[in-house]
Design an enzyme around this catalytic site. Sequence first.
Site, PDB file in Angstrom:
ATOM      1  N   LYS A  29      24.165  23.910  51.670  1.00 26.12           N
ATOM      2  CA  LYS A  29      24.792  23.596  50.388  1.00 26.12           C
ATOM      3  C   LYS A  29      25.937  24.568  50.098  1.00 26.12           C
ATOM      4  O   LYS A  29      25.772  25.773  50.233  1.00 26.12           O
ATOM      5  CB  LYS A  29      23.745  23.656  49.278  1.00 26.12           C
TER       6      LYS A  29
ATOM      7  N   THR B 121      23.285  25.100  35.610  1.00 24.68           N
ATOM      8  CA  THR B 121      22.956  24.761  37.004  1.00 24.68           C
ATOM      9  C   THR B 121      21.607  25.341  37.433  1.00 24.68           C
ATOM     10  O   THR B 121      21.309  25.391  38.621  1.00 24.68           O
ATOM     11  CB  THR B 121      24.049  25.269  37.953  1.00 24.68           C
TER      12      THR B 121
ATOM     13  N   GLY C 144      18.074  25.560  38.614  1.00 24.52           N
ATOM     14  CA  GLY C 144      17.150  24.635  39.252  1.00 24.52           C
ATOM     15  C   GLY C 144      17.791  23.574  40.124  1.00 24.52           C
ATOM     16  O   GLY C 144      17.110  22.642  40.566  1.00 24.52           O
ATOM     17  N   THR C 145      19.079  23.681  40.414  1.00 27.52           N
ATOM     18  CA  THR C 145      19.738  22.658  41.222  1.00 27.52           C
ATOM     19  C   THR C 145      19.153  22.581  42.630  1.00 27.52           C
ATOM     20  O   THR C 145      18.984  21.488  43.182  1.00 27.52           O
ATOM     21  CB  THR C 145      21.254  22.888  41.306  1.00 27.52           C
ATOM     22  N   GLY C 146      18.831  23.729  43.218  1.00 28.49           N
ATOM     23  CA  GLY C 146      18.285  23.727  44.572  1.00 28.49           C
ATOM     24  C   GLY C 146      16.908  23.097  44.637  1.00 28.49           C
ATOM     25  O   GLY C 146      16.626  22.261  45.513  1.00 28.49           O
ATOM     26  N   CYS C 147      16.043  23.475  43.703  1.00 31.70           N
ATOM     27  CA  CYS C 147      14.702  22.875  43.626  1.00 31.70           C
ATOM     28  C   CYS C 147      14.804  21.374  43.412  1.00 31.70           C
ATOM     29  O   CYS C 147      14.112  20.574  44.059  1.00 31.70           O
ATOM     30  CB  CYS C 147      13.910  23.478  42.466  1.00 31.70           C
TER      31      CYS C 147
END
Length: 263
Positions: A175, A207, A209-212
């Site tokens: 990412k 932003t 928690g975008t990865g989770c």
Amino acid sequence: MKGRVLICAGSDSGGGAGIQADIKAITALDGFAMTAITALTAQNTLGVQGVLGIEPGFIRAQIASVLDDLGADAVKTGMLHDSPTIEAVCDEVAARAPGVPLVADPVMVAKGGHRLLAAEAVETLKRRLLPLATLITPNIPEAEVLSGREIRDEKGMRETAEAMLTLGVPAVLLKGGHMEGDRLVDILATPEGVTRFEDARIDTRHTHGTGCTLASAIAAGLAQGLDLVEAVARGRRYVRAAIEAAPGYGAGHGPLNHAVRVT
């Protein structure tokens, strides 16, 4: 409702990331979310104030309880904060859900800078989790740690993603959110080649928690029978819509609006 997803990850008391974000994302995409909580955090949009790890034996018990009764069509891992936790999750998932797609988000550092993976656990994660995963979803700092390479530009992202395939994982979604510029690029590398995703960057502080959220959205797609590229593409659309509709809560990195719907 279609697609059972077991989430093995930590809890975020602020509700924006971790298990809470995972459950919301999978539910919004019409999947069924189940959990094995690996750690509790005292956390909000400003950062992580404390972490309490769950005893590995109880992590195993949660996974066994879910898989022996409900089963799973996909597994998603998030915060696995130390080596015993990684070993417990990998042992149980390998024994009770062989062949089930696993999306691994190698959570290392929270947005506020708090370390969420012990330094000694990096090698355990590479040795145990990566070969078990169907897809790993590192951001640029995580990919640099896992690969031992420095990433300066998109060319470096592509080369690093391809190099990480040698660690035993069959697919890498690297990412590009940490890269500078008005355009955001993510790179999906598999043995068959590279797929490039690009969008305009959204200028926002919301932003958290975008990865989770992205990893769980992809896991939901795989659980529902989408192929990998389709699952990644839909997951990215969902996260983008959730950022654009963010409610604006908190004084720091605010949460997304996980209630958005995409097709």
